[in-house]
Design a protein around this motif. Sequence first.
Motif, PDB file in Angstrom:
ATOM      1  N   VAL A   1       8.150 -14.668   1.195  1.00  0.00           N
ATOM      2  CA  VAL A   1       7.053 -14.202  -0.007  1.00  0.00           C
ATOM      3  C   VAL A   1       8.388 -14.035  -0.735  1.00  0.00           C
ATOM      4  O   VAL A   1       8.884 -14.154  -1.741  1.00  0.00           O
ATOM      5  CB  VAL A   1       6.297 -13.204   0.103  1.00  0.00           C
TER       6      VAL A   1
ATOM      7  N   PHE B   1       4.342 -18.316  -2.924  1.00  0.00           N
ATOM      8  CA  PHE B   1       4.246 -18.005  -2.137  1.00  0.00           C
ATOM      9  C   PHE B   1       4.778 -19.179  -0.897  1.00  0.00           C
ATOM     10  O   PHE B   1       4.063 -19.430   0.044  1.00  0.00           O
ATOM     11  CB  PHE B   1       2.266 -17.857  -2.011  1.00  0.00           C
TER      12      PHE B   1
ATOM     13  N   ASP C   1       1.307 -10.022  -3.863  1.00  0.00           N
ATOM     14  CA  ASP C   1       0.334  -9.278  -2.780  1.00  0.00           C
ATOM     15  C   ASP C   1       0.715 -10.873  -1.534  1.00  0.00           C
ATOM     16  O   ASP C   1      -0.314 -11.348  -1.411  1.00  0.00           O
ATOM     17  CB  ASP C   1      -0.686  -9.060  -2.404  1.00  0.00           C
ATOM     18  N   PRO C   2       0.956 -10.715   0.031  1.00  0.00           N
ATOM     19  CA  PRO C   2       1.241 -12.035   0.465  1.00  0.00           C
ATOM     20  C   PRO C   2       0.267 -12.151   1.013  1.00  0.00           C
ATOM     21  O   PRO C   2      -0.511 -13.351   1.976  1.00  0.00           O
ATOM     22  CB  PRO C   2       2.489 -11.237   0.966  1.00  0.00           C
ATOM     23  N   ASP C   3      -0.654 -11.105   1.737  1.00  0.00           N
ATOM     24  CA  ASP C   3      -1.521 -11.103   2.117  1.00  0.00           C
ATOM     25  C   ASP C   3      -3.221 -11.292   1.923  1.00  0.00           C
ATOM     26  O   ASP C   3      -4.013 -13.152   2.505  1.00  0.00           O
ATOM     27  CB  ASP C   3      -1.878  -9.578   2.895  1.00  0.00           C
TER      28      ASP C   3
ATOM     29  N   GLU D   1       6.433 -22.133   2.031  1.00  0.00           N
ATOM     30  CA  GLU D   1       7.582 -20.917   3.058  1.00  0.00           C
ATOM     31  C   GLU D   1       8.958 -21.939   2.083  1.00  0.00           C
ATOM     32  O   GLU D   1       9.262 -22.649   1.431  1.00  0.00           O
ATOM     33  CB  GLU D   1       7.259 -21.976   4.118  1.00  0.00           C
TER      34      GLU D   1
ATOM     35  N   VAL E   1       7.430  -7.009  -3.632  1.00  0.00           N
ATOM     36  CA  VAL E   1       6.835  -8.217  -2.428  1.00  0.00           C
ATOM     37  C   VAL E   1       5.854  -6.802  -2.075  1.00  0.00           C
ATOM     38  O   VAL E   1       6.400  -6.086  -1.464  1.00  0.00           O
ATOM     39  CB  VAL E   1       6.802  -8.801  -1.575  1.00  0.00           C
TER      40      VAL E   1
ATOM     41  N   SER F   1       3.738  -4.560   0.746  1.00  0.00           N
ATOM     42  CA  SER F   1       3.072  -4.393   2.237  1.00  0.00           C
ATOM     43  C   SER F   1       1.876  -3.192   2.246  1.00  0.00           C
ATOM     44  O   SER F   1       1.888  -2.779   1.404  1.00  0.00           O
ATOM     45  CB  SER F   1       4.653  -4.241   3.088  1.00  0.00           C
TER      46      SER F   1
ATOM     47  N   ARG G   1      -2.554 -13.413  -1.073  1.00  0.00           N
ATOM     48  CA  ARG G   1      -1.951 -14.282  -1.770  1.00  0.00           C
ATOM     49  C   ARG G   1      -2.566 -14.188  -3.153  1.00  0.00           C
ATOM     50  O   ARG G   1      -2.890 -14.935  -3.579  1.00  0.00           O
ATOM     51  CB  ARG G   1      -2.482 -16.023  -1.238  1.00  0.00           C
TER      52      ARG G   1
ATOM     53  N   LEU H   1       6.506 -12.346   7.023  1.00  0.00           N
ATOM     54  CA  LEU H   1       5.895 -12.875   5.684  1.00  0.00           C
ATOM     55  C   LEU H   1       6.520 -11.794   4.405  1.00  0.00           C
ATOM     56  O   LEU H   1       6.666 -13.150   3.420  1.00  0.00           O
ATOM     57  CB  LEU H   1       4.138 -12.415   6.148  1.00  0.00           C
ATOM     58  N   HIS H   2       6.853 -10.950   4.697  1.00  0.00           N
ATOM     59  CA  HIS H   2       7.203 -10.367   3.335  1.00  0.00           C
ATOM     60  C   HIS H   2       8.784 -10.966   3.531  1.00  0.00           C
ATOM     61  O   HIS H   2       8.503 -10.745   1.047  1.00  0.00           O
ATOM     62  CB  HIS H   2       7.812  -9.018   3.666  1.00  0.00           C
TER      63      HIS H   2
END
Length: 183
Positions: free
Chosen positions: A45, A180, A139-141, A182, A109, A111, A143, A41-42
């Motif tokens: 993003v 965010f 922050d990908p978690d 893909e 980004v 984590s 969003r 995911l990191h």
Amino acid sequence: MKPFPQTRMTVDEYLAWSETNPGRYELVRGEVYEMTPQRLLHAEVKAAVYTALRRGIRAAGLPCWAIPDGMTVRVDARTAYEPDALVYCGPRRDPKSVEVPDPVIVVEVSSPSTRRTDSSEKLTGYFRVPSIRHYLMVDPDRRMVVHHRRAGSEIETTLLQDGTLVLDPPGLELPVAALFEEP
């Protein structure tokens, strides 16, 4: 694991050392730190952020360059970070460069293992670089984007989960959702 230098070093010494020691590192107060492996995911993003920055620069017709991770930003004589993406403006740098001395935008980004460092040490460190106008913590978690912007002698902070991210200078407007997407 690669051996780390036993003595503290300057950024110039670190850059010379890193040329013969492949991997991802940062230099903090003269000490070399290896960067931890990243989650999928990191990485996704990071790719989306770079793509959004690059597309935004092209759409706005700006004389700027988006760079993915791998470039060094010198904070002071003994500290150098490697942001997940950055933007600099002006002529294209020498293709052999490993350092960008005057970024306008830097992006980390976050984590779980870097969130605290990104929001403390790196926040104060990046804004010691006079050219940096924007520091984005993505922050990908959650969003979410935490946008720190230099406003004269102050730093303004905005939290965004949707809408448009305005980065002026250099004159970029990016949909938050694009950070965010893909790849």
